[in-house]
Structures are given as structure tokens and as C-alpha cells.
Design a protein around this motif. Structure first.
Motif, PDB file in Angstrom:
ATOM      1  N   PHE A 100      19.267 -25.433  -4.704  1.00  0.00           N
ATOM      2  CA  PHE A 100      18.576 -24.834  -3.398  1.00  0.00           C
ATOM      3  C   PHE A 100      19.030 -25.905  -2.051  1.00  0.00           C
ATOM      4  O   PHE A 100      18.866 -26.506  -2.265  1.00  0.00           O
ATOM      5  CB  PHE A 100      18.168 -23.796  -2.745  1.00  0.00           C
ATOM      6  CG  PHE A 100      16.406 -24.675  -3.125  1.00  0.00           C
ATOM      7  CD1 PHE A 100      15.785 -24.639  -3.972  1.00  0.00           C
ATOM      8  CD2 PHE A 100      16.514 -25.653  -2.207  1.00  0.00           C
ATOM      9  CE1 PHE A 100      14.791 -24.950  -4.323  1.00  0.00           C
ATOM     10  CE2 PHE A 100      15.206 -26.141  -2.584  1.00  0.00           C
ATOM     11  CZ  PHE A 100      13.975 -26.181  -3.428  1.00  0.00           C
ATOM     12  N   SER A 101      20.081 -25.455  -1.383  1.00  0.00           N
ATOM     13  CA  SER A 101      19.953 -26.683  -0.540  1.00  0.00           C
ATOM     14  C   SER A 101      19.645 -26.604   0.838  1.00  0.00           C
ATOM     15  O   SER A 101      19.220 -27.488   1.784  1.00  0.00           O
ATOM     16  CB  SER A 101      21.497 -26.717   0.507  1.00  0.00           C
ATOM     17  OG  SER A 101      22.277 -25.694   0.991  1.00  0.00           O
ATOM     18  N   ILE A 102      19.211 -25.606   1.337  1.00  0.00           N
ATOM     19  CA  ILE A 102      17.906 -25.207   2.283  1.00  0.00           C
ATOM     20  C   ILE A 102      16.667 -24.442   1.907  1.00  0.00           C
ATOM     21  O   ILE A 102      16.517 -23.461   0.830  1.00  0.00           O
ATOM     22  CB  ILE A 102      18.896 -24.310   3.217  1.00  0.00           C
ATOM     23  CG1 ILE A 102      19.809 -24.299   4.119  1.00  0.00           C
ATOM     24  CG2 ILE A 102      17.376 -24.153   4.366  1.00  0.00           C
ATOM     25  CD1 ILE A 102      20.559 -23.849   4.901  1.00  0.00           C
ATOM     26  N   MET A 103      15.503 -25.135   1.721  1.00  0.00           N
ATOM     27  CA  MET A 103      14.318 -24.458   1.033  1.00  0.00           C
ATOM     28  C   MET A 103      13.872 -22.834   1.968  1.00  0.00           C
ATOM     29  O   MET A 103      14.290 -22.555   3.221  1.00  0.00           O
ATOM     30  CB  MET A 103      13.766 -25.513   1.334  1.00  0.00           C
ATOM     31  CG  MET A 103      12.422 -24.775   0.739  1.00  0.00           C
ATOM     32  SD  MET A 103      10.952 -25.877   0.255  1.00  0.00           S
ATOM     33  CE  MET A 103      11.578 -27.633  -0.590  1.00  0.00           C
ATOM     34  N   GLY A 104      14.052 -21.893   1.278  1.00  0.00           N
ATOM     35  CA  GLY A 104      13.176 -20.897   1.031  1.00  0.00           C
ATOM     36  C   GLY A 104      12.281 -20.350   0.760  1.00  0.00           C
ATOM     37  O   GLY A 104      11.973 -20.738  -0.231  1.00  0.00           O
ATOM     38  N   PRO A 105      12.811 -18.731   0.244  1.00  0.00           N
ATOM     39  CA  PRO A 105      11.808 -18.071  -0.501  1.00  0.00           C
ATOM     40  C   PRO A 105      12.104 -18.394  -2.199  1.00  0.00           C
ATOM     41  O   PRO A 105      13.475 -18.540  -1.921  1.00  0.00           O
ATOM     42  CB  PRO A 105      11.590 -16.951   0.110  1.00  0.00           C
ATOM     43  CG  PRO A 105      11.775 -16.578   1.232  1.00  0.00           C
ATOM     44  CD  PRO A 105      13.033 -18.278   1.653  1.00  0.00           C
ATOM     45  N   LEU A 106      11.204 -18.351  -2.328  1.00  0.00           N
ATOM     46  CA  LEU A 106      11.469 -18.648  -4.160  1.00  0.00           C
ATOM     47  C   LEU A 106      12.496 -17.016  -4.176  1.00  0.00           C
ATOM     48  O   LEU A 106      12.726 -16.153  -4.304  1.00  0.00           O
ATOM     49  CB  LEU A 106      10.485 -18.126  -5.343  1.00  0.00           C
ATOM     50  CG  LEU A 106       9.318 -19.346  -5.273  1.00  0.00           C
ATOM     51  CD1 LEU A 106       8.372 -19.583  -5.871  1.00  0.00           C
ATOM     52  CD2 LEU A 106       9.961 -20.324  -5.880  1.00  0.00           C
ATOM     53  N   ARG A 107      13.663 -17.994  -5.714  1.00  0.00           N
ATOM     54  CA  ARG A 107      15.101 -16.858  -5.785  1.00  0.00           C
ATOM     55  C   ARG A 107      14.601 -15.781  -6.759  1.00  0.00           C
ATOM     56  O   ARG A 107      13.903 -16.080  -7.758  1.00  0.00           O
ATOM     57  CB  ARG A 107      15.583 -17.149  -5.864  1.00  0.00           C
ATOM     58  CG  ARG A 107      16.369 -18.552  -5.189  1.00  0.00           C
ATOM     59  CD  ARG A 107      15.843 -19.427  -4.274  1.00  0.00           C
ATOM     60  NE  ARG A 107      17.030 -19.549  -3.687  1.00  0.00           N
ATOM     61  CZ  ARG A 107      16.840 -20.710  -2.259  1.00  0.00           C
ATOM     62  NH1 ARG A 107      15.370 -21.327  -2.585  1.00  0.00           N
ATOM     63  NH2 ARG A 107      17.661 -21.259  -1.773  1.00  0.00           N
ATOM     64  N   THR A 108      14.602 -14.579  -6.850  1.00  0.00           N
ATOM     65  CA  THR A 108      14.278 -13.594  -7.567  1.00  0.00           C
ATOM     66  C   THR A 108      15.514 -12.994  -8.399  1.00  0.00           C
ATOM     67  O   THR A 108      14.856 -11.988  -8.830  1.00  0.00           O
ATOM     68  CB  THR A 108      12.663 -13.020  -7.361  1.00  0.00           C
ATOM     69  OG1 THR A 108      12.932 -11.627  -5.944  1.00  0.00           O
ATOM     70  CG2 THR A 108      11.985 -13.313  -6.322  1.00  0.00           C
TER      71      THR A 108
END
Length: 126
Positions: A100-108
């Protein structure tokens, strides 16, 4: 990025197993690491995810009380500790990595994971 999953096997209901996922990269940074499984006749299922550069984790409701995801940065390895295994846990288990280049919620979602290990088979007998 190459992933090597291991640790599967044949166990009895109630037993525990620890799966390992060895990473080819030594300088991991902006990656989420996930564990998925695919049982015969079923779609691939998300189990757990962990952020490499943080301590955040996320679990599917079906396993959150029995499975634990963890990482060892020194060994470049992600683990999935599975306790109280049930016959319905029988599946091929896969580890995966999502940059990821932009931190966000964990990928599910499996669609968000680009790199996959070869899978390790877990069979739980009743």
C-alpha cells in the motif's frame, strides 16, 4: 516478493497448528500480510491480516477466537497460530502480501493482495 508457506498437516479435532510464511524480502515496509484458506467447493476465505510496520491485526469472525496472526521481523516471517481446530478448518491455507502507498484499514479482500504463497494443506479429522 516471494512467499513460502509451510506448517500444514493432518491433525485431529481440538489440536493446534502453527503455519509459517517466509518472505523473500528483508526490508518489508508498507505491506499488509494476510492469511486466507480455500476449502473444496468453497470460495477463498479471508482469515487474518497484520500490518508489517505496525501492530494492527484483523480477524474474520469465524476464527478470531481461535487463530492468532503474528510476525517476526528478524526472521521475515508471518505466522498463523491455529488452536482448537475443527474438521471445517480443513482447507489449503495461503499467505499473501498487499503493498500500500496510502495507509488505511487492513486489507481483507483477496483482490487487494498481489503476492501469494503456494499454499499449505491442513486436514482436520474428527
Amino acid at each position: 516478493v516471494q512467499l513460502q508457506a509451510s506448517g500444514g498437516g493432518l491433525v485431529q479435532a481440538g489440536d493446534s497448528l502453527r503455519l509459517s510464511c517466509a518472505l523473500s524480502e528483508r526490508t518489508f515496509s508498507n505491506y499488509d500480510m494476510g492469511w486466507f484458506r480455500k476449502a473444496p467447493g468453497k470460495e477463498r476465505e479471508f482469515l487474518a491480516a497484520i500490518r508489517w510496520i505496525a501492530d494492527s491485526t484483523y480477524y474474520a469472525d469465524s476464527v478470531k477466537d481461535r487463530f492468532t496472526i503474528s510476525k517476526d521481523k528478524a526472521k521475515s516471517t508471518v505466522y498463523l497460530q491455529m488452536n482448537s481446530l475443527k474438521p471445517e478448518d480443513t482447507a489449503v491455507y495461503y499467505c499473501a502480501a498487499s503493498y500500500f502507498s496510502i495507509m488505511g484499514p487492513l486489507r481483507t479482500s483477496d483482490k487487494e493482495y498481489r503476492y501469494w504463497g503456494q499454499g499449505t494443506e491442513v486436514t482436520v479429522s474428527s
